[in-house]
Write a protein that holds these residues in place. Structure first.
Motif, PDB file in Angstrom:
ATOM      1  N   ASN A 121       2.255   1.729  -3.478  1.00  0.00           N
ATOM      2  CA  ASN A 121       1.200   2.250  -4.350  1.00  0.00           C
ATOM      3  C   ASN A 121       0.944   3.733  -4.115  1.00  0.00           C
ATOM      4  O   ASN A 121       0.703   4.484  -5.060  1.00  0.00           O
ATOM      5  N   GLN A 152      -4.449   4.112   1.590  1.00  0.00           N
ATOM      6  CA  GLN A 152      -5.491   4.840   0.876  1.00  0.00           C
ATOM      7  C   GLN A 152      -6.612   5.261   1.834  1.00  0.00           C
ATOM      8  O   GLN A 152      -7.114   6.387   1.753  1.00  0.00           O
ATOM      9  N   CYS A 174      -3.785  -4.092   1.934  1.00  0.00           N
ATOM     10  CA  CYS A 174      -3.370  -3.436   0.690  1.00  0.00           C
ATOM     11  C   CYS A 174      -4.052  -2.084   0.492  1.00  0.00           C
ATOM     12  O   CYS A 174      -3.633  -1.305  -0.368  1.00  0.00           O
ATOM     13  N   SER A 229       0.918  -0.529 -13.086  1.00  0.00           N
ATOM     14  CA  SER A 229       2.032  -0.660 -12.138  1.00  0.00           C
ATOM     15  C   SER A 229       1.532  -0.855 -10.710  1.00  0.00           C
ATOM     16  O   SER A 229       2.102  -1.641  -9.946  1.00  0.00           O
ATOM     17  N   ARG A 230       0.459  -0.172 -10.366  1.00  0.00           N
ATOM     18  CA  ARG A 230      -0.077  -0.334  -9.010  1.00  0.00           C
ATOM     19  C   ARG A 230      -0.741  -1.689  -8.831  1.00  0.00           C
ATOM     20  O   ARG A 230      -0.643  -2.297  -7.763  1.00  0.00           O
ATOM     21  N   SER A 264       0.822  -1.203   0.000  1.00  0.00           N
ATOM     22  CA  SER A 264       0.000   0.000   0.000  1.00  0.00           C
ATOM     23  C   SER A 264       0.863   1.262   0.000  1.00  0.00           C
ATOM     24  O   SER A 264       0.539   2.251  -0.672  1.00  0.00           O
ATOM     25  N   VAL A 307       2.013  -4.286  -8.225  1.00  0.00           N
ATOM     26  CA  VAL A 307       2.536  -4.319  -6.854  1.00  0.00           C
ATOM     27  C   VAL A 307       1.645  -5.202  -5.979  1.00  0.00           C
ATOM     28  O   VAL A 307       2.136  -6.040  -5.212  1.00  0.00           O
ATOM     29  N   ILE A 308       0.340  -5.032  -6.095  1.00  0.00           N
ATOM     30  CA  ILE A 308      -0.584  -5.848  -5.304  1.00  0.00           C
ATOM     31  C   ILE A 308      -0.508  -7.305  -5.742  1.00  0.00           C
ATOM     32  O   ILE A 308      -0.546  -8.218  -4.916  1.00  0.00           O
TER      33      ILE A 308
END
Length: 125
Positions: free
Chosen positions: A46, A106, A102, A74-75, A43, A78-79
């Motif tokens: 991101n 945010q 994750c 791209s984000r 997270s 990552v997850i």
């Protein structure tokens, strides 16, 4: 915006340190704590990727350059990397804990932005 993200990162680092202590002190909850740590790391990455991308879009808009996207691939990658690590090593990481964490930064940014906007209200709206 940078102040709100800085607060969210600080909260994330405090949470990660508490999870690291929980991982060390409670052996039966190590997989959950490790999964939460992995999810919060994803997270954070991101959040920094999104901040960089928004700055690039703002710079491009000021210069009148070409239009760019927000870098969703791209984000998501990552997850996906965090989920693949959980899937590969289920004895070390909890998949539900990783997926839940994750979105930690945010939600923290949303919470801090709501508090900031409530405190800064200047009579408009």
């Amino acid at each position: 915006m940078n102040d709100i993200l800085r607060r969210a990162v600080r909260l994330s680092l405090f949470t990660m340190s508490a999870l690291l202590m929980a991982w060390a002190l409670y052996p039966e909850g190590r997989t959950v704590a490790a999964g939460l740590l992995l999810g919060i790391c994803g997270s954070l990455v991101n959040a920094f990727l999104l901040r960089r991308r928004v700055e690039m879009i703002a710079r491009s808009a000021l210069e009148g350059g070409k239009r760019t996207s927000l870098g969703l691939a791209s984000r998501l990658a990552v997850i996906l990397l965090a989920v693949m690590a959980c899937y590969r090593f289920p004895e070390y990481f909890s998949l539900p804990a990783t997926l839940a964490a994750c979105f930690y930064v945010q939600f923290a940014v949303f919470f801090f932005a709501a508090v900031h906007n409530r405190n800064v209200r200047n009579g408009k709206g």
